[in-house]
Design a protein around this motif. Structure first.
Motif, mmCIF file in Angstrom:
data_model
loop_
_atom_site.group_PDB
_atom_site.id
_atom_site.type_symbol
_atom_site.label_atom_id
_atom_site.label_comp_id
_atom_site.label_asym_id
_atom_site.label_seq_id
_atom_site.Cartn_x
_atom_site.Cartn_y
_atom_site.Cartn_z
ATOM 1 N N UNK A 1 -4.802 13.043 -5.014
ATOM 2 C CA UNK A 1 -4.995 13.959 -3.781
ATOM 3 C C UNK A 1 -6.502 14.229 -3.535
ATOM 4 N N UNK A 2 -7.438 14.391 -4.325
ATOM 5 C CA UNK A 2 -8.913 14.427 -4.046
ATOM 6 C C UNK A 2 -9.259 12.946 -3.342
ATOM 7 N N UNK A 3 -8.749 11.996 -3.871
ATOM 8 C CA UNK A 3 -9.279 10.583 -3.547
ATOM 9 C C UNK A 3 -8.806 10.416 -1.969
ATOM 10 N N UNK A 4 -7.406 10.965 -1.686
ATOM 11 C CA UNK A 4 -6.981 10.988 -0.411
ATOM 12 C C UNK A 4 -7.867 11.826 0.837
ATOM 13 N N UNK A 5 -8.113 12.881 0.304
ATOM 14 C CA UNK A 5 -8.878 13.745 0.975
ATOM 15 C C UNK A 5 -9.978 13.200 1.082
ATOM 16 N N UNK B 1 -5.060 -2.370 11.910
ATOM 17 C CA UNK B 1 -5.000 -2.500 10.669
ATOM 18 C C UNK B 1 -5.525 -1.418 9.991
ATOM 19 N N UNK B 2 -5.509 -0.201 10.689
ATOM 20 C CA UNK B 2 -5.940 1.332 9.872
ATOM 21 C C UNK B 2 -4.534 1.902 9.899
ATOM 22 N N UNK B 3 -4.668 2.737 8.774
ATOM 23 C CA UNK B 3 -3.186 3.851 8.595
ATOM 24 C C UNK B 3 -3.974 5.177 8.453
ATOM 25 N N UNK B 4 -3.060 6.307 8.816
ATOM 26 C CA UNK B 4 -3.445 7.591 8.355
ATOM 27 C C UNK B 4 -3.041 7.873 7.210
ATOM 28 N N UNK B 5 -3.894 8.259 6.141
ATOM 29 C CA UNK B 5 -3.894 8.521 4.614
ATOM 30 C C UNK B 5 -2.952 9.792 4.642
ATOM 31 N N UNK B 6 -2.778 10.602 5.539
ATOM 32 C CA UNK B 6 -2.181 11.922 5.287
ATOM 33 C C UNK B 6 -0.642 11.550 5.301
ATOM 34 N N UNK B 7 -0.115 10.325 5.789
ATOM 35 C CA UNK B 7 1.080 10.135 5.784
ATOM 36 C C UNK B 7 1.469 9.677 4.269
ATOM 37 N N UNK B 8 0.492 8.788 3.625
ATOM 38 C CA UNK B 8 0.344 8.350 2.298
ATOM 39 C C UNK B 8 0.471 9.594 1.351
ATOM 40 N N UNK B 9 -0.318 10.616 1.860
ATOM 41 C CA UNK B 9 -0.185 11.897 1.070
ATOM 42 C C UNK B 9 0.981 12.199 0.660
ATOM 43 N N UNK C 1 -9.593 9.866 5.183
ATOM 44 C CA UNK C 1 -8.504 10.153 5.903
ATOM 45 C C UNK C 1 -7.776 8.969 6.844
ATOM 46 N N UNK C 2 -8.762 7.656 6.759
ATOM 47 C CA UNK C 2 -8.141 6.748 7.057
ATOM 48 C C UNK C 2 -8.427 5.398 6.315
ATOM 49 N N UNK C 3 -7.279 4.547 6.126
ATOM 50 C CA UNK C 3 -7.429 3.362 5.301
ATOM 51 C C UNK C 3 -7.031 2.112 5.927
ATOM 52 N N UNK C 4 -7.552 1.027 5.206
ATOM 53 C CA UNK C 4 -7.161 -0.257 5.551
ATOM 54 C C UNK C 4 -5.873 -0.616 5.136
ATOM 55 N N UNK C 5 -5.225 -1.827 5.451
ATOM 56 C CA UNK C 5 -3.878 -2.167 4.879
ATOM 57 C C UNK C 5 -3.869 -2.484 3.410
ATOM 58 N N UNK C 6 -4.941 -2.963 2.777
ATOM 59 C CA UNK C 6 -5.407 -3.227 1.496
ATOM 60 C C UNK C 6 -5.505 -2.010 0.838
ATOM 61 N N UNK C 7 -5.967 -1.100 1.385
ATOM 62 C CA UNK C 7 -6.041 0.387 0.538
ATOM 63 C C UNK C 7 -4.710 0.854 0.582
ATOM 64 N N UNK C 8 -3.755 0.741 1.483
ATOM 65 C CA UNK C 8 -2.394 1.247 1.527
ATOM 66 C C UNK C 8 -1.627 0.784 0.541
ATOM 67 N N UNK C 9 -1.542 -0.700 0.388
ATOM 68 C CA UNK C 9 -0.778 -1.618 -0.582
ATOM 69 C C UNK C 9 -1.471 -1.222 -1.852
#
Length: 196
Positions: free
Chosen positions: A74-78, A7-15, A81-89
């Motif tokens: 950008x500062x927040x995603x830095x 249930x975790x996602x790499x936030x660099x892809x979201x960036x 590095x890893x986020x939950x499904x809820x954070x990505x949504x």
């Protein structure tokens, strides 16, 4: 590299996605500017000023707002590095609010003296600021200087939107105060880290 849980996602892809969305949205802010008027003859300086002065001011306001929120994102995603499904949504809803900025900006630059349009634009700015503050809260979970800086635009856009209902020509002056959030971030960040 640490293995991600299901249930975790790499936030660099979201960036990467967010950089594309911000870039396209900020470019589309200027899309309708050349079509603002149809001149029957070659325009002179006063014709250009009459047609474009308000539109350029609205474009500049929206572009700067998008830029400020891109920096915050950008500062927040830095920091995450890893986020939950809820954070990505939640981040995707934030990005949706950015995608819609050219739409409300187009309305606002063409009909900014309409209180309904000014209120709609103000509500949109408030939604962007609210989602940004909510995202910061999910990362920080406490009242730090970043949280204060992220709440400041929200606290400016809400009264600015109320003013837009009665005096749409005054609201942009209030909305511009939201950029003081950058000063809050700089001032308090420098006090906390004097060696930086």
């Amino acid at each position: 590299m640490t293995e991600l849980k299901p249930d975790q996602f790499e936030m660099r892809r979201l960036e990467s996605l967010s950089n594309t969305i911000f870039g396209v949205a900020m470019t589309l802010l200027a899309y309708d500017l050349p079509k603002a008027a149809v001149f029957t003859s070659a325009p002179d300086w006063s014709d250009l000023a009459h047609v474009y002065s308000g539109k350029l001011a609205g474009f500049a306001l929206s572009f700067i707002i998008a830029g400020v929120f891109w920096i915050s994102h950008h500062r927040r995603l830095a920091r995450q590095p890893v986020g939950s499904r809820g954070a990505v949504i939640l981040n995707l809803f934030f990005l949706l609010s950015i995608v819609l900025l050219p739409v409300t900006n187009g309305l606002y630059t063409n009909f900014g003296m309409s209180s309904a349009v000014a209120v709609l634009y103000g509500l949109h700015l408030t939604a962007i600021a609210g989602l940004n503050a909510w995202l910061w809260w999910t990362i920080l979970g406490s009242w730090r200087h970043e949280m204060l800086a992220s709440l400041f635009p929200l606290l400016v856009f809400i009264p600015g939107t109320i003013v837009a209902a009665f005096a749409p020509h005054v609201a942009p002056f209030l909305w511009n105060i939201a950029f003081a959030g950058l000063l809050i971030q700089r001032f308090y960040g420098a006090r906390i880290r004097p060696d930086a």
